[in-house]
Design an enzyme around this catalytic site. Structure first.
Site, PDB file in Angstrom:
ATOM      1  N   ILE A   1      -5.953 -12.354  13.952  1.00 44.08           N
ATOM      2  CA  ILE A   1      -7.640 -13.660  14.322  1.00 44.08           C
ATOM      3  C   ILE A   1      -8.125 -14.111  12.916  1.00 44.08           C
ATOM      4  CG2 ILE A   1      -9.842 -13.298  15.111  1.00 44.08           C
ATOM      5  CD1 ILE A   1      -8.496 -11.933  16.847  1.00 44.08           C
TER       6      ILE A   1
ATOM      7  N   MET B   1      -5.640  -4.747  13.943  1.00 45.17           N
ATOM      8  CA  MET B   1      -4.467  -4.072  15.222  1.00 45.17           C
ATOM      9  C   MET B   1      -3.490  -3.053  15.610  1.00 45.17           C
ATOM     10  SD  MET B   1      -2.466  -8.048  13.677  1.00 45.17           S
ATOM     11  CE  MET B   1      -1.204  -8.150  15.344  1.00 45.17           C
ATOM     12  N   GLU B   2      -4.370  -2.198  14.131  1.00 42.74           N
ATOM     13  CA  GLU B   2      -3.167  -1.019  14.827  1.00 42.74           C
ATOM     14  C   GLU B   2      -4.719  -0.040  14.838  1.00 42.74           C
ATOM     15  OE1 GLU B   2      -2.783  -2.714  11.827  1.00 42.74           O
ATOM     16  OE2 GLU B   2      -1.487  -3.897  12.120  1.00 42.74           O
TER      17      GLU B   2
ATOM     18  N   ASP C   1     -10.075 -11.089   4.582  1.00 41.23           N
ATOM     19  CA  ASP C   1     -10.870 -12.219   5.039  1.00 41.23           C
ATOM     20  C   ASP C   1     -11.605 -12.275   6.297  1.00 41.23           C
ATOM     21  OD1 ASP C   1      -9.260 -12.349   8.299  1.00 41.23           O
ATOM     22  OD2 ASP C   1      -7.643 -11.220   6.923  1.00 41.23           O
TER      23      ASP C   1
ATOM     24  N   GLU D   1       0.974  -1.225  -0.328  1.00 38.50           N
ATOM     25  CA  GLU D   1      -0.078  -0.112   0.589  1.00 38.50           C
ATOM     26  C   GLU D   1       0.659   1.073   0.267  1.00 38.50           C
ATOM     27  OE1 GLU D   1      -3.956  -0.764   2.719  1.00 38.50           O
ATOM     28  OE2 GLU D   1      -2.130  -1.405   3.423  1.00 38.50           O
TER      29      GLU D   1
ATOM     30  N   GLY E   1      -9.737  -7.750   8.951  1.00 37.41           N
ATOM     31  CA  GLY E   1     -10.693  -9.149   9.488  1.00 37.41           C
ATOM     32  C   GLY E   1     -12.060  -8.588   9.545  1.00 37.41           C
TER      33      GLY E   1
HETATM   34  N1  SAH Z   1       0.675 -12.623   7.010  1.00 39.48           N
HETATM   35  C1  SAH Z   1       1.082 -11.009   7.174  1.00 39.48           C
HETATM   36  C2  SAH Z   1       0.608 -10.374   8.722  1.00 39.48           C
HETATM   37  C3  SAH Z   1      -0.395  -9.188   8.808  1.00 39.48           C
HETATM   38  S1  SAH Z   1      -0.398  -9.385  10.650  1.00 39.48           S
HETATM   39  C4  SAH Z   1       2.475 -10.476   6.529  1.00 39.48           C
HETATM   40  O1  SAH Z   1       3.200 -10.845   5.708  1.00 39.48           O
HETATM   41  O2  SAH Z   1       3.083  -9.375   6.710  1.00 39.48           O
HETATM   42  C5  SAH Z   1      -2.033  -8.502   9.220  1.00 39.48           C
HETATM   43  C6  SAH Z   1      -2.419  -7.370   9.151  1.00 39.48           C
HETATM   44  O3  SAH Z   1      -3.235  -6.873   8.484  1.00 39.48           O
HETATM   45  C7  SAH Z   1      -2.229  -6.645  10.724  1.00 39.48           C
HETATM   46  O4  SAH Z   1      -1.847  -5.394  10.096  1.00 39.48           O
HETATM   47  C8  SAH Z   1      -3.778  -6.157  11.137  1.00 39.48           C
HETATM   48  O5  SAH Z   1      -4.135  -4.979  11.185  1.00 39.48           O
HETATM   49  C9  SAH Z   1      -4.228  -6.864   9.470  1.00 39.48           C
HETATM   50  N2  SAH Z   1      -5.315  -7.468   9.667  1.00 39.48           N
HETATM   51  C10 SAH Z   1      -6.386  -8.697   8.118  1.00 39.48           C
HETATM   52  N3  SAH Z   1      -6.863  -9.612   8.822  1.00 39.48           N
HETATM   53  C11 SAH Z   1      -7.110  -9.612   9.916  1.00 39.48           C
HETATM   54  C12 SAH Z   1      -7.289 -10.439  11.353  1.00 39.48           C
HETATM   55  N4  SAH Z   1      -8.240 -11.375  10.790  1.00 39.48           N
HETATM   56  N5  SAH Z   1      -6.840  -9.895  12.170  1.00 39.48           N
HETATM   57  C13 SAH Z   1      -5.889  -9.143  13.138  1.00 39.48           C
HETATM   58  N6  SAH Z   1      -5.952  -8.216  12.189  1.00 39.48           N
HETATM   59  C14 SAH Z   1      -5.479  -8.212  10.642  1.00 39.48           C
END
Ligand code: SAH
Length: 248
Positions: free
Chosen positions: A168, A189-190, A213, A16, A82
């Protein structure tokens, strides 16, 4: 204060941020706190773009540096999340009108979810900015069609986004959150950390999340594909539309 107002843009994903930098004509990089802040312009506005980093502490640090060292007058956060609420589907966009930390629990000293010292559990961004963001997102989405990805017409939702230091990705965790906070539309998460920093500094902010998701057992499968094919295109289109409209 900067004469025309400086806007901080926090992106959650490297993809992004890159999409944003691709449309900024003249950015220069300034390094602070191990982060790369990109200072420049977008559609005639003075902007600073940065990767938030994942998790509440990282996002709070990034926000604080944007506010104190770069003097931004408002902050826009875009990322993915999510979907939790009924009818909040992959490809939809949620505009926060309230944010909460779902993992804040200092009970029995304070009620579950309450932010100690603030006497609040949810924080709300300014209504006028939220409304402006929502209208912009609606306009942008009406021009986006995702049938090729097997997704229907994207919808815009406005409501509670919850944040915590957990990705999650199982039906059980998802059900637990839905039960504890039935009004929550999306989990990430932020956002609530950014909200708390902006609340303390009394700076307007908005949080916009594209649903990547459903926070269930398939979350890890959907996620990477979605970010690269959809989310980064959305967020740059939304930011560009907003800045064009927010002329000083
Ligand atoms: N596999 C990813 C991990 C990202 S963590 C990587 O390659 O970096 C997930 C990020 O997307 C976080 O910034 C969070 O804010 C958001 N996010 C998307 N789906 C989420 C979910 N189901 N639970 C928590 N955060 C989620």
């Amino acid at each position: 204060m900067h004469p025309t107002g400086r806007i901080g843009i926090m992106a959650a994903m490297p993809e992004e941020l890159q999409a944003l930098l691709d449309v900024m004509p003249d950015e220069t990089m300034v390094r602070r706190a191990g982060r790369e802040f990109w200072v420049g312009h977008l559609h005639g506005r003075d902007v600073v773009a940065v990767l938030s980093r994942i998790g509440k502490v990282a996002a709070a640090t990034t926000s604080t540096v944007l506010l104190t060292e770069f003097g931004v007058d408002q902050l826009l956060f875009t990322g993915v999340a999510g979907g939790l609420g009924d009818g909040v589907r992959v490809g939809d966009v949620v505009v926060a009108d309230a944010l909460m930390q779902h993992d804040m629990d200092a009970s029995p000293l304070f009620p579950r979810f309450e932010l100690p010292g603030l006497g609040l559990d949810a924080l709300s961004p300014p209504g006028a900015l939220t409304q402006q963001v929502r209208e912009t997102v609606e306009r942008v989405l009406s021009e986006v069609h995702l049938e090729a990805l097997g997704l229907g017409q994207a919808r815009v939702h406005q409501g509670l986004i919850i944040s915590g230091d957990q990705f999650i990705h199982c039906a059980q965790a998802c059900a637990g959150l839905r039960q504890a906070l039935p009004q929550a539309l999306a989990v990430e998460m932020e956002g609530a950390a950014v909200a708390q920093v902006c609340h303390d500094f009394q700076v307007p902010y908005a949080v916009v999340r594209t649903i990547s998701d459903r926070a269930d057992d398939d979350a890890h499968i959907d996620f990477p594909r979605f970010v690269s094919t959809v989310a980064c295109h959305y967020s740059v289109a939304i930011i560009e539309a907003l800045l064009r409209q927010m002329r000083p």
